[in-house]
Write an enzyme that holds these catalytic residues in place. Structure first.
Site, PDB file in Angstrom:
ATOM      1  N   HIS A 199      16.281 -34.945 -15.529  1.00  0.00           N
ATOM      2  CA  HIS A 199      17.079 -35.703 -14.558  1.00  0.00           C
ATOM      3  C   HIS A 199      16.449 -35.670 -13.163  1.00  0.00           C
ATOM      4  O   HIS A 199      15.740 -34.725 -12.835  1.00  0.00           O
ATOM      5  CB  HIS A 199      18.483 -35.096 -14.466  1.00  0.00           C
ATOM      6  N   ASP A 211      16.168 -27.971 -18.857  1.00  0.00           N
ATOM      7  CA  ASP A 211      16.525 -29.119 -19.691  1.00  0.00           C
ATOM      8  C   ASP A 211      15.419 -30.192 -19.675  1.00  0.00           C
ATOM      9  O   ASP A 211      15.518 -31.211 -20.359  1.00  0.00           O
ATOM     10  CB  ASP A 211      17.900 -29.708 -19.350  1.00  0.00           C
ATOM     11  N   ASP A 261      18.328 -35.640 -10.329  1.00  0.00           N
ATOM     12  CA  ASP A 261      19.207 -34.845  -9.451  1.00  0.00           C
ATOM     13  C   ASP A 261      19.228 -35.411  -8.042  1.00  0.00           C
ATOM     14  O   ASP A 261      19.231 -34.661  -7.066  1.00  0.00           O
ATOM     15  CB  ASP A 261      18.738 -33.379  -9.425  1.00  0.00           C
ATOM     16  N   ASP A 320      12.203 -31.777 -14.785  1.00  0.00           N
ATOM     17  CA  ASP A 320      13.619 -31.988 -15.123  1.00  0.00           C
ATOM     18  C   ASP A 320      13.742 -33.228 -16.017  1.00  0.00           C
ATOM     19  O   ASP A 320      12.926 -34.149 -15.918  1.00  0.00           O
ATOM     20  CB  ASP A 320      14.388 -32.222 -13.806  1.00  0.00           C
ATOM     21  N   HIS A 379      21.494 -26.172 -11.114  1.00  0.00           N
ATOM     22  CA  HIS A 379      20.390 -26.711 -10.315  1.00  0.00           C
ATOM     23  C   HIS A 379      20.827 -27.156  -8.924  1.00  0.00           C
ATOM     24  O   HIS A 379      19.993 -27.427  -8.071  1.00  0.00           O
ATOM     25  CB  HIS A 379      19.706 -27.879 -11.050  1.00  0.00           C
ATOM     26  N   ASP A 396      13.840 -27.130 -14.154  1.00  0.00           N
ATOM     27  CA  ASP A 396      15.123 -27.198 -14.867  1.00  0.00           C
ATOM     28  C   ASP A 396      14.765 -27.157 -16.350  1.00  0.00           C
ATOM     29  O   ASP A 396      14.063 -28.036 -16.846  1.00  0.00           O
ATOM     30  CB  ASP A 396      15.794 -28.535 -14.508  1.00  0.00           C
ATOM     31  N   HIS A 440      25.178 -30.652  -9.228  1.00  0.00           N
ATOM     32  CA  HIS A 440      23.840 -30.375  -9.795  1.00  0.00           C
ATOM     33  C   HIS A 440      23.058 -31.681 -10.011  1.00  0.00           C
ATOM     34  O   HIS A 440      21.860 -31.645 -10.235  1.00  0.00           O
ATOM     35  CB  HIS A 440      23.925 -29.553 -11.072  1.00  0.00           C
ATOM     36  N   GLU A 479      19.169 -23.688 -14.871  1.00  0.00           N
ATOM     37  CA  GLU A 479      19.989 -24.260 -15.933  1.00  0.00           C
ATOM     38  C   GLU A 479      19.869 -23.545 -17.276  1.00  0.00           C
ATOM     39  O   GLU A 479      20.138 -24.121 -18.320  1.00  0.00           O
ATOM     40  CB  GLU A 479      19.733 -25.776 -16.076  1.00  0.00           C
TER      41      GLU A 479
HETATM   42  C1  LIG Z   1      21.879 -38.064 -14.692  1.00  0.00           C
HETATM   43  N1  LIG Z   1      22.917 -37.633 -13.778  1.00  0.00           N
HETATM   44  C2  LIG Z   1      23.949 -36.789 -14.326  1.00  0.00           C
HETATM   45  C3  LIG Z   1      23.399 -35.468 -14.867  1.00  0.00           C
HETATM   46  C4  LIG Z   1      22.858 -34.533 -13.827  1.00  0.00           C
HETATM   47  C5  LIG Z   1      22.185 -33.313 -14.463  1.00  0.00           C
HETATM   48  C6  LIG Z   1      21.889 -32.243 -13.466  1.00  0.00           C
HETATM   49  B1  LIG Z   1      20.723 -31.216 -13.879  1.00  0.00           B
HETATM   50  O1  LIG Z   1      20.634 -30.193 -12.888  1.00  0.00           O
HETATM   51  O2  LIG Z   1      20.961 -30.665 -15.172  1.00  0.00           O
HETATM   52  O3  LIG Z   1      19.474 -31.908 -13.898  1.00  0.00           O
HETATM   53  C7  LIG Z   1      24.666 -37.484 -15.516  1.00  0.00           C
HETATM   54  C8  LIG Z   1      25.622 -38.517 -15.046  1.00  0.00           C
HETATM   55  N2  LIG Z   1      26.404 -39.195 -16.127  1.00  0.00           N
HETATM   56  C9  LIG Z   1      25.618 -40.293 -16.740  1.00  0.00           C
HETATM   57  C10 LIG Z   1      26.507 -41.150 -17.662  1.00  0.00           C
HETATM   58  C11 LIG Z   1      27.133 -40.287 -18.736  1.00  0.00           C
HETATM   59  C12 LIG Z   1      27.815 -39.078 -18.172  1.00  0.00           C
HETATM   60  C13 LIG Z   1      26.920 -38.293 -17.177  1.00  0.00           C
HETATM   61  C14 LIG Z   1      24.936 -36.512 -13.181  1.00  0.00           C
HETATM   62  O4  LIG Z   1      25.934 -35.847 -13.419  1.00  0.00           O
HETATM   63  O5  LIG Z   1      24.671 -37.000 -12.043  1.00  0.00           O
HETATM   64 MN   LIG Z   2      18.431 -31.554 -15.762  1.00  0.00          MN
HETATM   65 MN   LIG Z   3      18.244 -30.386 -12.691  1.00  0.00          MN
HETATM   66 MN   LIG Z   4      24.165 -27.588 -14.069  1.00  0.00          MN
END
Ligand SMILES: CN[C@](CCCC[B-](O)(O)O)(CCN1CCCCC1)C(=O)O
Ligand SMILES: [Mn+2]
Ligand SMILES: [Mn+2]
Ligand SMILES: [Mn+2]
Length: 301
Positions: free
Chosen positions: A123, A227, A125, A121, A98, A225, A138, A270
């Site tokens: 998330h 997910d 992002d 999503d 993403h 996304d 991402h 994703e």
């Molecule tokens: C929520 N933020 C996360 C996930 C991002 C997902 C990207 B997508 O494109 O799939 O939407 C997770 C950050 N951490 C939170 C604490 C545990 C470990 C991951 C990050 O890596 O910033």
């Molecule tokens: Mn996501």
């Molecule tokens: Mn995303």
């Molecule tokens: Mn990704």
């Protein structure tokens, strides 16, 4: 459904590809043919291969991982998407990470500076170089598009063209502390799974559109996304989170956005078949194709 008034020739879709194997599976599952059967004139440019920058040549910048390869791919995608949009085509980007949305939405905003973004999503992002804990880009594309957070030289090509009142989220359920603060401070509207439960998807989509596109006059970029869907529906994806959208809720969003006649760009992101057993991978690829068809006019009746 009304034909989109933003596309002089609404029957053109340019299929774009992301950076990992997912997109190839979506194409091999027959997506271009399926869209042609919907009446679209599909221009498929072939699988975009990006020469990988070897990891040793792409050390982290601060916490950011693979910054140079992500930036290079996104910049290339921004140009290709922008070029197709300028030709009155509807760029369909299949991902892939993403982080690519930094490229696709930059491309859309170049042609349609007043476009609004519907971000579906689990998330947000929207982490910045400061707030990210994973360093995975991402989790950050929205912050670069909005021009939020400290400048990162590598991504200085991303122009802050997106305004906080022009993006709305649907499906959030895994948002970091720093992201919550950013959403609050910038007054960014987000419909989490709580609102989906409370109001139902029909009302949520209506409220989301009323927020970013009250007169349904602005072009829409839908960045989906997979997910956002419950892992039981789309298991083969990088960051699955329980308690997501049902198959129908996900498709309803796509159908309702198409019905506005305002869609000018679409991302299905994703989908990553390498992350699960082949049954789950096939299921996720099929859902990706199905979402794209729904966003591009496939109706149930
Ligand atoms: C929520 N933020 C996360 C996930 C991002 C997902 C990207 B997508 O494109 O799939 O939407 C997770 C950050 N951490 C939170 C604490 C545990 C470990 C991951 C990050 O890596 O910033
Ligand atoms: Mn996501
Ligand atoms: Mn995303
Ligand atoms: Mn990704």
């Amino acid at each position: 459904s009304s034909v989109s008034r933003f596309l002089p020739d609404p029957k053109t879709v340019a299929a774009k590809l992301g950076v990992d194997k997912g997109p190839i599976h979506l194409v091999e599952a027959g997506l271009p043919k399926q869209l042609a059967e919907l009446g679209w004139k599909v221009q498929f440019d072939g699988h975009h291969q990006f020469e990988e920058i070897p990891t040793e040549d792409d050390p982290p910048i601060g916490k950011l991982k693979n910054p140079r390869s992500v930036s290079r791919v996104c910049q290339a995608v921004a140009k290709v998407v922008g070029d197709h949009a300028k030709k009155g085509q509807l760029p369909l980007t299949l991902g892939g990470d993403h982080s690519l949305a930094m490229g696709t939405i930059s491309g859309t905003l170049e042609k349609y500076p007043d476009a609004c973004v519907i971000w579906v999503d689990a998330h947000a992002d929207i982490n910045t170089a400061e707030t990210t804990d994973s360093g995975n880009i991402h989790g950050m594309p929205a912050s670069f598009l909005l021009g939020i957070g400290p400048k990162v030289e590598e991504f200085s090509w991303v122009k802050p063209l997106l305004k906080p009142h022009r993006i709305v989220y649907i499906g959030l359920r895994d948002v970091d502390q720093g992201e919550r603060r950013i959403l609050r401070e910038h007054g960014i509207k987000a419909f989490s799974m709580h609102e989906v439960d409370k109001y139902g998807i029909g009302r949520v989509v209506e409220m989301a559109l009323d927020h970013v596109n009250p007169g349904r006059k602005l072009p829409i970029h839908l960045s989906f996304d997979v997910d956002a869907l419950d892992p039981s529906v789309a298991p083969s994806t990088g960051t699955p989170v329980r308690g997501g959208l049902t198959f129908r809720e996900g498709h309803y969003i796509c159908e309702a956005v198409y019905e506005t006649g305002c869609l000018v760009a679409l991302d299905i992101m994703e989908v990553n078949p390498s992350l699960a057993d082949s049954e789950s991978a096939k299921q996720t690829v099929a859902v990706g194709c199905s979402l794209a068809r729904s966003a591009l006019g496939e109706t149930l009746l």
